[in-house]
Design a protein around this motif. Structure first.
Motif, PDB file in Angstrom:
ATOM      1  N   ASN A  94       0.787  -1.240   0.000  1.00 50.45           N
ATOM      2  CA  ASN A  94       0.000   0.000   0.000  1.00 50.45           C
ATOM      3  C   ASN A  94       0.814   1.283   0.000  1.00 50.45           C
ATOM      4  N   SER A  95       2.134   1.176  -0.021  1.00 51.42           N
ATOM      5  CA  SER A  95       2.956   2.389   0.047  1.00 51.42           C
ATOM      6  C   SER A  95       4.373   2.062  -0.388  1.00 51.42           C
ATOM      7  N   GLY A  96       5.166   3.119  -0.522  1.00 50.08           N
ATOM      8  CA  GLY A  96       6.560   2.940  -0.900  1.00 50.08           C
ATOM      9  C   GLY A  96       7.354   2.221   0.171  1.00 50.08           C
ATOM     10  N   ALA A  97       7.194   2.672   1.416  1.00 51.28           N
ATOM     11  CA  ALA A  97       7.942   2.050   2.511  1.00 51.28           C
ATOM     12  C   ALA A  97       7.633   0.557   2.584  1.00 51.28           C
ATOM     13  N   GLU A  98       6.381   0.212   2.398  1.00 45.71           N
ATOM     14  CA  GLU A  98       5.999  -1.204   2.437  1.00 45.71           C
ATOM     15  C   GLU A  98       6.608  -1.990   1.277  1.00 45.71           C
ATOM     16  N   ALA A  99       6.697  -1.360   0.120  1.00 44.05           N
ATOM     17  CA  ALA A  99       7.315  -2.035  -1.030  1.00 44.05           C
ATOM     18  C   ALA A  99       8.790  -2.306  -0.728  1.00 44.05           C
ATOM     19  N   ASN A 100       9.461  -1.310  -0.115  1.00 45.50           N
ATOM     20  CA  ASN A 100      10.870  -1.508   0.243  1.00 45.50           C
ATOM     21  C   ASN A 100      11.027  -2.517   1.379  1.00 45.50           C
ATOM     22  N   GLU A 101      10.089  -2.532   2.325  1.00 46.35           N
ATOM     23  CA  GLU A 101      10.122  -3.561   3.375  1.00 46.35           C
ATOM     24  C   GLU A 101      10.086  -4.951   2.753  1.00 46.35           C
ATOM     25  N   SER A 127      20.359   8.550   0.481  1.00 45.75           N
ATOM     26  CA  SER A 127      19.207   7.830  -0.070  1.00 45.75           C
ATOM     27  C   SER A 127      17.964   8.097   0.772  1.00 45.75           C
ATOM     28  N   PHE A 128      16.801   7.811   0.188  1.00 40.77           N
ATOM     29  CA  PHE A 128      15.553   7.822   0.948  1.00 40.77           C
ATOM     30  C   PHE A 128      14.735   6.605   0.576  1.00 40.77           C
ATOM     31  N   HIS A 129      14.354   5.811   1.580  1.00 39.87           N
ATOM     32  CA  HIS A 129      13.598   4.597   1.292  1.00 39.87           C
ATOM     33  C   HIS A 129      12.322   4.465   2.113  1.00 39.87           C
ATOM     34  N   GLY A 130      12.029   5.458   2.985  1.00 35.70           N
ATOM     35  CA  GLY A 130      10.775   5.399   3.720  1.00 35.70           C
ATOM     36  C   GLY A 130      10.953   5.609   5.208  1.00 35.70           C
ATOM     37  N   ARG A 131       9.839   5.503   5.961  1.00 34.55           N
ATOM     38  CA  ARG A 131       9.806   5.884   7.375  1.00 34.55           C
ATOM     39  C   ARG A 131       9.511   4.734   8.325  1.00 34.55           C
ATOM     40  N   VAL A 181      19.263   0.702  -4.336  1.00 35.27           N
ATOM     41  CA  VAL A 181      19.666   2.027  -4.801  1.00 35.27           C
ATOM     42  C   VAL A 181      18.547   2.685  -5.608  1.00 35.27           C
ATOM     43  N   GLU A 182      18.460   4.005  -5.527  1.00 33.00           N
ATOM     44  CA  GLU A 182      17.530   4.767  -6.370  1.00 33.00           C
ATOM     45  C   GLU A 182      18.225   5.104  -7.694  1.00 33.00           C
ATOM     46  N   PRO A 183      17.557   4.925  -8.824  1.00 37.31           N
ATOM     47  CA  PRO A 183      18.164   5.267 -10.123  1.00 37.31           C
ATOM     48  C   PRO A 183      18.472   6.766 -10.239  1.00 37.31           C
ATOM     49  N   GLY A 186      15.769  11.144  -5.226  1.00 34.40           N
ATOM     50  CA  GLY A 186      14.773  12.208  -5.188  1.00 34.40           C
ATOM     51  C   GLY A 186      14.939  13.103  -3.983  1.00 34.40           C
ATOM     52  N   GLU A 187      14.604  12.576  -2.805  1.00 38.23           N
ATOM     53  CA  GLU A 187      14.704  13.372  -1.566  1.00 38.23           C
ATOM     54  C   GLU A 187      16.124  13.862  -1.345  1.00 38.23           C
ATOM     55  N   GLY A 188      17.103  13.091  -1.791  1.00 44.41           N
ATOM     56  CA  GLY A 188      18.513  13.436  -1.595  1.00 44.41           C
ATOM     57  C   GLY A 188      18.962  14.647  -2.406  1.00 44.41           C
ATOM     58  N   LEU A 214      16.253  -1.966  -7.174  1.00 40.38           N
ATOM     59  CA  LEU A 214      16.070  -0.556  -7.498  1.00 40.38           C
ATOM     60  C   LEU A 214      14.823  -0.006  -6.825  1.00 40.38           C
ATOM     61  N   ASP A 215      14.990   1.088  -6.108  1.00 43.65           N
ATOM     62  CA  ASP A 215      13.869   1.823  -5.534  1.00 43.65           C
ATOM     63  C   ASP A 215      13.389   2.813  -6.590  1.00 43.65           C
ATOM     64  N   GLU A 216      12.330   2.433  -7.313  1.00 44.27           N
ATOM     65  CA  GLU A 216      11.764   3.276  -8.383  1.00 44.27           C
ATOM     66  C   GLU A 216      10.461   3.927  -7.916  1.00 44.27           C
ATOM     67  N   ILE A 217      10.351   4.108  -6.613  1.00 44.82           N
ATOM     68  CA  ILE A 217       9.109   4.645  -6.060  1.00 44.82           C
ATOM     69  C   ILE A 217       8.842   6.066  -6.563  1.00 44.82           C
ATOM     70  N   GLN A 218       9.892   6.850  -6.722  1.00 45.38           N
ATOM     71  CA  GLN A 218       9.737   8.217  -7.243  1.00 45.38           C
ATOM     72  C   GLN A 218       9.996   8.283  -8.748  1.00 45.38           C
ATOM     73  N   THR A 219      10.932   7.475  -9.237  1.00 43.23           N
ATOM     74  CA  THR A 219      11.340   7.547 -10.646  1.00 43.23           C
ATOM     75  C   THR A 219      10.403   6.777 -11.574  1.00 43.23           C
ATOM     76  N   ALA A 243       5.554   2.682  -6.134  1.00 44.06           N
ATOM     77  CA  ALA A 243       4.405   3.127  -5.333  1.00 44.06           C
ATOM     78  C   ALA A 243       3.929   4.450  -5.930  1.00 44.06           C
ATOM     79  N   LYS A 244       4.136   5.542  -5.183  1.00 44.06           N
ATOM     80  CA  LYS A 244       3.727   6.898  -5.565  1.00 44.06           C
ATOM     81  C   LYS A 244       2.723   7.023  -6.719  1.00 44.06           C
ATOM     82  N   ALA A 245       3.194   7.063  -7.977  1.00 48.57           N
ATOM     83  CA  ALA A 245       2.282   7.397  -9.079  1.00 48.57           C
ATOM     84  C   ALA A 245       1.484   6.203  -9.592  1.00 48.57           C
TER      85      ALA A 245
HETATM   86  C1  LIG Z   1       8.437   8.478  -1.332  1.00 47.00           C
HETATM   87  C2  LIG Z   1       9.528   7.482  -1.386  1.00 47.00           C
HETATM   88  C3  LIG Z   1       9.545   6.356  -0.540  1.00 47.00           C
HETATM   89  C4  LIG Z   1       8.525   6.145   0.555  1.00 47.00           C
HETATM   90  O1  LIG Z   1       7.220   6.004   0.072  1.00 47.00           O
HETATM   91  P1  LIG Z   1       5.985   6.122   1.093  1.00 47.00           P
HETATM   92  O2  LIG Z   1       4.802   5.814   0.224  1.00 47.00           O
HETATM   93  O3  LIG Z   1       5.981   7.507   1.631  1.00 47.00           O
HETATM   94  O4  LIG Z   1       6.184   5.116   2.149  1.00 47.00           O
HETATM   95  C5  LIG Z   1      10.566   5.455  -0.685  1.00 47.00           C
HETATM   96  N1  LIG Z   1      11.526   5.623  -1.610  1.00 47.00           N
HETATM   97  C6  LIG Z   1      11.542   6.676  -2.450  1.00 47.00           C
HETATM   98  C7  LIG Z   1      12.633   6.808  -3.466  1.00 47.00           C
HETATM   99  C8  LIG Z   1      10.554   7.651  -2.354  1.00 47.00           C
HETATM  100  O5  LIG Z   1      10.592   8.726  -3.151  1.00 47.00           O
END
Ligand SMILES: *Cc1c(COP(=O)(O)O)cnc(C)c1O
Length: 392
Positions: A94-101, A127-131, A181-183, A186-188, A214-219, A243-245
């Motif tokens: 249901n979210s990016g953090a969960e996908a990375n988990e 890097s940013f992978h969630g909370r 790794v993020e391709p 984003g947050e960084g 690859l964390d493609e949650i933003q890309t 996730a995201k989009a």
């Molecule tokens: C937003 C983001 C996440 C976290 O997604 P959430 O849906 O907020 O948990 C993880 N990785 C990247 C690269 C993001 O941009």
């Protein structure tokens, strides 16, 4: 006044009531140009008719059953995602953090299956992978980790865009299960690595038989000009998170896997109550339809270049502008000074932007942004930046 909402967010003093494409209207009727898309979520713009129809038709039939049962729309979404990504299978959440988990759990199980007592994952600085606890431990930002110790173990951090740093860790450890790794970070700060960075990571992962994750949650979802950013490199990862989009605002996350990684989870290894429910999956299917039918990946390339060129033309001579960079419609304007104030100044001018990593103005406009809106964005933003840097 005590708010009944926990103060985890520093919110801007505006409340939006409705949207249409790249426009948002606040509760006083003012119109704003949205160059952030709810942080890379509403890639099709707001109130897209295809998502509207999918959500309303599906909710009239069925919102949720359970993963105890077959879910036809989840099956259809999985098939579409596999053909778009070249991957083998998917776990929905249901979210990016969960996908990375899911990816982190998958990597650990993969490591154990290969005889590692304590499998480790290589992650990147900035890097940013969630909370969640594991994803904030993987995140390369001490501000996000502070106060939440003890962190989850098993991550080894190296510099981003530095292959030698990864090679060094691989030479010193025999319990590395994966690289996450993020391709593009984003947050960084919209950090775009060398064009062959992902290819070199792919080669290292093949050589050492470890998972390229690859964390493609933003890309993902066409943001950078390909459906998934790794498609610029002509490679396939072993694991890819999205996730995201994916649902254009309807919460959905996905952990895609391929080859050996696709065989790691067996029944009972992972799960989610909501993950892949009919409502979220029908929204995501509608999103994929629109992305394909309107070739929004090509639009991201085209419109991203126009914004980049416009901003470069207007700001190149400004000594406070350190760098302007972009990959498709993921755009960063790095200033020499912290510039978080610009977000409020832009808001006062009916423009929605973001500043990340203190000094980088980040733009993530919807992929349907048109030429007129681009002209407005470039004009207003460069005027704001010029005024801001002249005041320093
Ligand atoms: C937003 C983001 C996440 C976290 O997604 P959430 O849906 O907020 O948990 C993880 N990785 C990247 C690269 C993001 O941009």
């Amino acid at each position: 006044m005590n708010s009944p909402i926990m103060p985890t967010y520093q919110r801007l003093p505006v409340c939006f009531e409705r949207g249409e494409g790249a426009w948002l209207w606040d509760d006083a009727g003012n119109r704003y140009l949205d160059a952030l898309s709810g942080i890379a979520v509403c890639n099709l713009g707001h109130a897209h008719v295809a998502v509207q129809r999918a959500v309303s038709e599906q909710s009239a039939k069925l919102v949720h059953t359970s993963n105890i049962y077959q879910i036809a729309v989840q099956q259809r979404l999985a098939e579409r995602l596999m053909s778009l990504s070249g991957m083998d299978n998917v776990f929905f959440c249901n979210s990016g953090a969960e996908a990375n988990e899911a990816a982190i759990k998958l990597a650990r199980k993969y490591g154990h299956s290969r005889g590692m007592a304590l499998p480790h994952i290589i992650v990147m600085e900035k890097s940013f992978h969630g909370r969640t606890l594991a994803t904030l431990s993987a995140t390369g930002n001490t501000k996000i980790q502070q106060g939440f110790e003890p962190l989850v173990e098993g991550f080894i951090r190296v510099a981003y865009n530095t292959i030698e740093a990864i090679e060094q860790v691989l030479a010193q450890h025999n319990d590395i299960a994966a690289i996450l790794v993020e391709p593009v970070q984003g947050e960084g700060g919209v950090n775009i690595p060398d064009s062959d960075y992902l290819n070199k990571i792919r080669a290292l992962c093949d050589k050492h038989q470890i998972l390229m994750m690859l964390d493609e949650i933003q890309t993902g979802v066409a943001r950078t000009g390909q459906f998934l950013c790794y498609q610029h490199n002509g490679i396939l990862p072993d694991v890819c998170t999205m996730a995201k989009a994916l649902g254009n605002g309807v919460p959905i996350g996905a952990c895609l896997a391929r080859g050996a990684a696709a065989q790691v989870f067996s029944a009972g290894a992972h799960g989610s109550t909501f993950g892949g429910n009919p409502l979220a999956c029908s929204a995501a299917l509608a999103v994929l339809d629109v992305i394909e039918q309107q070739n929004l990946a090509a639009a991201a390339t085209q419109q991203g270049l126009k914004i980049y060129q416009g901003l470069t033309q207007r700001l190149a001579a400004n000594p406070h502008v350190v760098d302007i960079r972009h990959k498709g419609l993921m755009i960063g304007v790095e200033l020499a000074q912290p510039c978080a104030e610009l977000v409020k100044q832009a808001l006062a001018n009916y423009l929605l932007i973001n500043v990340t990593s203190d000094k980088t103005i980040r733009l993530l406009p919807p992929l349907i942004i048109n030429d007129e809106q681009i002209e407005l964005l470039v004009n207003d933003l460069s005027t704001l930046i010029t005024a801001f840097t002249e005041s320093l």
